[in-house]
Scaffold this motif. Structure first.
Motif, PDB file in Angstrom:
ATOM      1  N   VAL A   1       6.153 -17.978  75.173  1.00  0.00           N
ATOM      2  CA  VAL A   1       6.787 -17.890  76.494  1.00  0.00           C
ATOM      3  C   VAL A   1       7.158 -16.426  76.785  1.00  0.00           C
TER       4      VAL A   1
ATOM      5  N   LYS B   1      -2.804 -25.853  85.626  1.00  0.00           N
ATOM      6  CA  LYS B   1      -1.591 -25.664  86.419  1.00  0.00           C
ATOM      7  C   LYS B   1      -1.694 -24.378  87.246  1.00  0.00           C
ATOM      8  N   VAL B   2      -2.079 -23.290  86.600  1.00  0.00           N
ATOM      9  CA  VAL B   2      -2.117 -22.006  87.319  1.00  0.00           C
ATOM     10  C   VAL B   2      -3.226 -22.028  88.374  1.00  0.00           C
TER      11      VAL B   2
ATOM     12  N   GLU C   1      -1.740 -24.090  91.303  1.00  0.00           N
ATOM     13  CA  GLU C   1      -0.725 -23.324  92.039  1.00  0.00           C
ATOM     14  C   GLU C   1      -1.373 -22.227  92.872  1.00  0.00           C
TER      15      GLU C   1
ATOM     16  N   SER D   1       4.360 -26.894  80.227  1.00  0.00           N
ATOM     17  CA  SER D   1       3.465 -26.129  81.091  1.00  0.00           C
ATOM     18  C   SER D   1       4.203 -25.702  82.362  1.00  0.00           C
TER      19      SER D   1
ATOM     20  N   VAL E   1       6.708 -22.931  81.407  1.00  0.00           N
ATOM     21  CA  VAL E   1       6.032 -21.649  81.189  1.00  0.00           C
ATOM     22  C   VAL E   1       5.605 -21.050  82.532  1.00  0.00           C
TER      23      VAL E   1
ATOM     24  N   GLU F   1       4.135 -14.747  78.010  1.00  0.00           N
ATOM     25  CA  GLU F   1       3.809 -15.148  79.385  1.00  0.00           C
ATOM     26  C   GLU F   1       4.815 -14.598  80.401  1.00  0.00           C
TER      27      GLU F   1
ATOM     28  N   VAL G   1      -4.144 -27.580  80.028  1.00  0.00           N
ATOM     29  CA  VAL G   1      -3.148 -28.011  81.022  1.00  0.00           C
ATOM     30  C   VAL G   1      -2.548 -26.780  81.717  1.00  0.00           C
ATOM     31  N   ASP G   2      -2.259 -25.740  80.935  1.00  0.00           N
ATOM     32  CA  ASP G   2      -1.703 -24.509  81.517  1.00  0.00           C
ATOM     33  C   ASP G   2      -2.696 -23.853  82.484  1.00  0.00           C
TER      34      ASP G   2
ATOM     35  N   GLU H   1       8.526 -19.375  83.978  1.00  0.00           N
ATOM     36  CA  GLU H   1       8.830 -18.104  83.296  1.00  0.00           C
ATOM     37  C   GLU H   1       7.782 -17.026  83.583  1.00  0.00           C
ATOM     38  N   ALA H   2       6.550 -17.463  83.896  1.00  0.00           N
ATOM     39  CA  ALA H   2       5.473 -16.500  84.188  1.00  0.00           C
ATOM     40  C   ALA H   2       5.399 -16.164  85.672  1.00  0.00           C
ATOM     41  N   ASN H   3       6.339 -16.703  86.446  1.00  0.00           N
ATOM     42  CA  ASN H   3       6.387 -16.455  87.898  1.00  0.00           C
ATOM     43  C   ASN H   3       5.134 -16.957  88.610  1.00  0.00           C
ATOM     44  N   ASN H   4       4.626 -18.080  88.165  1.00  0.00           N
ATOM     45  CA  ASN H   4       3.416 -18.642  88.773  1.00  0.00           C
ATOM     46  C   ASN H   4       3.704 -19.672  89.861  1.00  0.00           C
TER      47      ASN H   4
ATOM     48  N   ILE I   1       3.879 -31.935  77.191  1.00  0.00           N
ATOM     49  CA  ILE I   1       2.885 -30.890  77.498  1.00  0.00           C
ATOM     50  C   ILE I   1       3.003 -30.472  78.966  1.00  0.00           C
TER      51      ILE I   1
ATOM     52  N   ARG J   1      -4.520 -29.778  73.954  1.00  0.00           N
ATOM     53  CA  ARG J   1      -4.555 -29.989  75.401  1.00  0.00           C
ATOM     54  C   ARG J   1      -3.771 -28.923  76.169  1.00  0.00           C
ATOM     55  N   SER J   2      -2.771 -28.310  75.478  1.00  0.00           N
ATOM     56  CA  SER J   2      -1.808 -27.466  76.200  1.00  0.00           C
ATOM     57  C   SER J   2      -2.449 -26.294  76.946  1.00  0.00           C
TER      58      SER J   2
ATOM     59  N   PHE K   1      -1.004 -14.228  89.715  1.00  0.00           N
ATOM     60  CA  PHE K   1      -0.977 -15.423  88.873  1.00  0.00           C
ATOM     61  C   PHE K   1      -1.394 -15.064  87.456  1.00  0.00           C
ATOM     62  N   LYS K   2      -0.508 -15.404  86.529  1.00  0.00           N
ATOM     63  CA  LYS K   2      -0.721 -15.055  85.118  1.00  0.00           C
ATOM     64  C   LYS K   2      -1.307 -16.252  84.373  1.00  0.00           C
ATOM     65  N   LEU K   3      -2.557 -16.112  83.964  1.00  0.00           N
ATOM     66  CA  LEU K   3      -3.169 -17.159  83.136  1.00  0.00           C
ATOM     67  C   LEU K   3      -2.712 -16.981  81.693  1.00  0.00           C
TER      68      LEU K   3
END
Lengths: 267, 267
Positions: A61, A97-98, A101, B58, B61, A64, A93-94, B64-67, B54, A89-90, A257-259
């Motif tokens: 974290v 999500k990005v 968004e 996600s 995070v 990130e 999934v991340d 915290e990553a400002n996404n 998860i 999976r995480s 956007f931070k992957l």
């Protein structure tokens, strides 16, 4: 009766002994100290692994959230954690999500429609994935070896990051110009184009690679290029990258956007 | 014999029936379809809880990553997750990590020693904690109620965030000027000072609160104030805040540190 008494005593004695043996075999935790020690060890092991999970999640974290100073490899104790994260999976999934968004934001934009609305994408670990390379190199627990990495890059075999391909297609269909801005060297232009096309990316307005100016940080190089882009009249409305050096500095995008990428850090 | 035969048959029948009842009561998963359904449900539940963990990690995070776009409450399904995070070890480990990283950076600084090297701190969820309030209000799962929150603020009872107090003391001892920049309203100045002192913060160079200018975003307000600070000649070398709006915009610090906060979002 004495003989009979002895037999009965022997029987009762063996039954008692047998009972005691059974207790030992059961290792009743309420009766014997030994199982308590075993329990303690097991609980310590469990806690240890909880500690590692909490510590390594905290580290991830912090990566990130851009809270860390430049780092060369992932913390040793987090090697398995990062591997599990990347292969489980995480990570996906991340990424989804990005992508989602970013897509919501892209669709909310009021575009001027003059062809100057732009979205900047980084390439490695943003549009395409070097996970096949890193899976052979400890998922970030080995020092970066640019000779071996270049060999992999020259294969042109990096697969698409699917959620990013989806975003790319959305951004493209909205009419934004796509600008690819990468720290890859100019001498990798051809293989980069081949790889991108092979992964499903077929259209972009600019593909900006790096000259031999390695004394500059990636953040400085990318800031400079974003400045040139905006001076040309482009409005950088979105920027996607897996490194904070893709996103911060000057001439920043309206939204960045931070992957996720816990494997390596580029300052 | 017929009577005796009937009795024996009845006995065997009841034993068989009894055996079958026992099987049903045991719900042997290898024998009956019903337990398999139960197993399936249990495994779904287990997976669901993995899915939630998860998904909510996600989401956290991404915060915290400002996404994320501005959000008003935490996702409903993450209410328990956020509560567990705040009350468990993870939140504190994260706060300690960011304090440690900030401290390493602060100690690495080459200060000019002219009294103009500065560190900006936000107050709520950065120096002091409103967790006692949020623990009574669903840890971010309820809509923000400013009347109730103001009541809590006026108690002046928010405890120190210990890892931040440690950082504050380090930064102070290094000779940096401390600037407190908060979205709290100017009419909370006295109670804020009382609360800060009670929590162990005794010295600062500036305490900047907000006028009644709520049409402005927190990011715009804080950027404006940082601009004024730098125009006075201060060099903002570090900035600590639990909201991205504490850190981004213009006149940014040389390095910014994002403290974890999955409970609320201030744009």
């Amino acid at each position: 009766m004495d003989f009979l008494g002895s037999i009965v005593f022997l029987c009762l004695f063996s039954m008692g002994f047998c009972q005691e043996s059974m207790n030992i075999n059961h290792l009743d935790p309420d009766l014997l100290p030994r199982p308590l020690i075993i329990e303690f060890s097991e609980s310590r092991l469990k806690n240890m692994s909880d500690d590692i999970a909490i510590h390594c999640t905290s580290w991830r974290v912090a990566v990130e959230a851009n809270n860390l100073s430049p780092w060369k490899t992932i913390p040793k104790e987090c090697a398995d954690y990062v591997k599990d994260y990347m292969l489980g999976r995480s990570y996906n999934v991340d990424l989804e999500k990005v992508s989602k968004e970013s897509g919501i934001y892209a669709k909310s934009l009021q575009l001027k429609g003059d062809g100057m609305d732009a979205w900047v994408f980084d390439i490695d670990e943003t549009l395409i994935s070097n996970l096949p390379y890193y899976s052979d190199h400890g998922y970030g627990s080995e020092f970066f070896n640019n000779v071996q990495f270049d060999k992999w890059i020259l294969e042109g075999a990096a697969p698409a990051i699917k959620p990013s391909l989806k975003l790319y297609e959305e951004v493209l269909s909205l009419g934004l110009k796509i600008i690819l801005l990468t720290g890859r060297n100019e001498n990798k232009r051809n293989v980069t184009i081949t790889n991108l096309k092979h992964a499903g990316y077929h259209k972009w307005d600019k593909l900006i690679l790096r000259q031999n100016d390695r004394e500059k940080s990636a953040a400085a190089f990318k800031s400079e290029k974003r400045k040139e882009i905006t001076e040309e009249g482009f409005r950088i409305l979105g920027n996607s990258g897996d490194q904070w050096s893709d996103l911060v500095g000057t001439s920043m995008a309206t939204r960045s956007f931070k992957l996720s990428n816990p494997m390596y850090h580029i300052p």
